[in-house]
Design an enzyme around this catalytic site. Structure first.
Site, mmCIF file in Angstrom:
data_model
loop_
_atom_site.group_PDB
_atom_site.id
_atom_site.type_symbol
_atom_site.label_atom_id
_atom_site.label_comp_id
_atom_site.label_asym_id
_atom_site.label_seq_id
_atom_site.Cartn_x
_atom_site.Cartn_y
_atom_site.Cartn_z
ATOM 1 C CB ALA A 114 -0.900 0.003 1.233
ATOM 2 C CG ASP A 115 0.005 4.652 -2.431
ATOM 3 O OD1 ASP A 115 -1.092 4.772 -1.833
ATOM 4 O OD2 ASP A 115 0.095 4.767 -3.668
#
Lengths: 420, 78
Positions: B35-36
């Site tokens: 994820a970012d």
């Protein structure tokens, strides 16, 4: 002088999601039109479109092939179509394993006419109904027009020019023309170039219908609705999808033994300076765009064997383009074949010029020109012009011309030919 | 496994497109699940919708693993 050739092709269209399937369906005179299935269109004036078909369809599109699940959730359809078509083109060109030096000189010029309209529509409803705290953090970059070029550059590590044209329905042609210039200027050796659109959504259909641009007389007979040059035409049928080509500097392509489809030899562009939606009454913008492309190519009308017309099936537009071609070509009009593949896949708006340029390239490759469907009763102005009615036609194809014209009075023409 | 944990994991799988068996309780959204920072904003919004809780920004910033999310929701859901 640096020459620019085409070494890879990619297509996502209402008639298929790979180049050979689409081309076979085009040559078989199939139509991609049908009732709108993406939303309930029962209250719309126009209830038909040429939609990209779902993965389980005979010639459907499976986004899982080339687009990450996470990206699919975050972005609008036009970006998904564009990423896939770019991936096809890279694979076709044999460029899936570029080293860093190659990637530093490889860029993207993939635009869109409108961009993420479905997402703007749906997130506006979220804003209105649930408030600003519920708007997606991916809202902006999932809708922006340059995000095909952005996503493709990230996925494939392309560090050259990153560009995205927005010229309505001329986008695809301008994208290829601009990218070819970047290669000529030495900014890049390889460019992914093309356009995409995905605006089959309530606001998209309503907006174009309110502008009186869409066909509304064939809601019960969708495959007959897109009928360029026919007396009964009453507007365009919205299409969706993407077309992307790999453009490459000729010596670069030759040195790596690439398959070369065609050379981009002429690019013309002009403005009508007349009206936001209506074409110039004398078709002068179209004329100047084509004339510039011919001049750049160093050709005369006698050298052009096939024109893929803008030909959207609107009453005014088809007539004026034909008039402009007639004036420019003079006696050569009797020898050229000119067809509108929008009769089969509808109008892909920002994707149209790229998809249709690919059809031009395939016409060069296979020495066959695609048909204009539904041309049952040609307008009087069509006399003496081969509009390739109903069925594809085998013929010599030495050089091809693609026209794309857009709202705002923007015109682009591309000329390509085979490389000996 | 609690009902909350199941629902949290389902949301993570759906949003991040990861295999369900990778979504362990000690998995970090960024380091283990790809994820970012914006994905986490989106995940937090999805948790808020699913569980009817409000997760303010300062609390959201402290959620970095699956178990952080489960714990916050268990402690704050109505």
């Amino acid at each position: 002088m640096r020459r620019v050739v085409v070494t890879g092709l990619g297509l996502v269209t209402p008639l298929g999601a790979d180049v050979e399937t689409v081309w076979a369906n085009i040559l078989a005179s199939k139509s991609g039109a049908g009732p709108i299935t993406k939303f309930d269109a029962s209250d719309q004036k126009c209830r038909i479109a040429c939609e990209v078909k779902p993965a389980d369809h005979e010639y459907g599109f499976d986004p899982n092939k080339r687009v990450d699940h996470k990206v699919q959730r975050q972005v609008d359809p036009f970006i998904i179509y564009g990423i896939d078509a770019a991936g096809q083109a890279i694979e076709d060109a044999g460029l899936t394993d570029m080293d860093e030096e190659t990637r530093l000189m490889a860029g993207c010029s993939i635009g869109s006419g409108i961009g993420g309209l479905p997402g703007i529509e749906s997130e506006s409803l979220v804003l209105a109904n649930k408030g600003p705290a519920r708007v997606s953090p991916h809202f902006v970059h999932g809708r922006l027009i340059n995000l095909i070029s952005g996503q493709v550059s990230i996925k494939y590590g392309l560090m050259g020019p990153n560009h995205a044209v927005v010229t309505a329905c001329s986008t695809g042609a301008h994208s290829i023309g601009d990218a070819a210039r970047m290669i000529k200027d030495g900014d890049a050796n390889i460019m992914l170039a093309g356009g995409a659109e995905g605006t089959v959504c309530p606001i998209g259909i309503a907006g174009f219908a309110q502008a009186r641009a869409l066909s509304t007389a064939f809601n019960d007979d969708p495959t007959r609705a897109s009928r360029p040059y026919d007396k009964d035409r009453d507007g365009f049928v919205m299409g969706e999808g993407a077309g992307v080509v790999v453009l490459e500097e000729y010596e670069h392509a030759k040195a790596r033994g690439a398959k070369i489809y065609a050379e981009v030899i002429g690019y013309g562009l002009s403005g009508d300076a007349y009206h936001v939606t209506a074409p110039h009454p004398e078709g002068s913008g179209a004329y100047r765009s084509m004339a510039m492309a011919l001049k750049k190519a160093g050709l005369t009308p006698d050298d052009i064997d096939y024109i893929n017309a803008h030909g959207t099936s609107t009453p005014l537009g088809d007539e004026l383009e034909l008039g402009a071609v007639r004036r420019l070509f003079g006696d050569a009009i009797s020898k050229v074949s000119m067809s509108s593949t929008k009769s089969a896949i509808g109008h892909l708006l920002g994707g149209a010029g790229a998809v249709e340029s690919i059809f031009c390239i395939l016409a060069l490759r296979d020495q066959i020109v695609p048909p204009t469907l539904n041309l049952d009763n040609p307008s009087d102005s069509c006399m003496g012009v081969d509009l390739v009615p109903h069925t594809a036609k085998k013929r010599e194809v030495r050089a091809v011309l693609n026209n794309s014209f857009g709202f705002g009075g923007t015109n682009a023409s591309l000329i390509m030919r085979k490389v000996d | 496994m609690s009902d909350t944990a199941d629902r949290v994991k389902k949301i993570v799988v759906e949003h991040l497109g990861v295999e369900a068996d990778k979504v362990t309780e000690d998995a970090s959204f960024i380091d283990d699940l790809g994820a970012d920072s914006l994905d986490i904003v989106e995940l937090v919004m999805a948790f808020e919708e699913e569980f009817g809780v409000e997760i303010p920004d300062d609390a959201a910033e402290k959620i970095s693993t699956v178990s952080d999310a489960i714990k916050y929701i268990e402690e704050n859901k109505g």
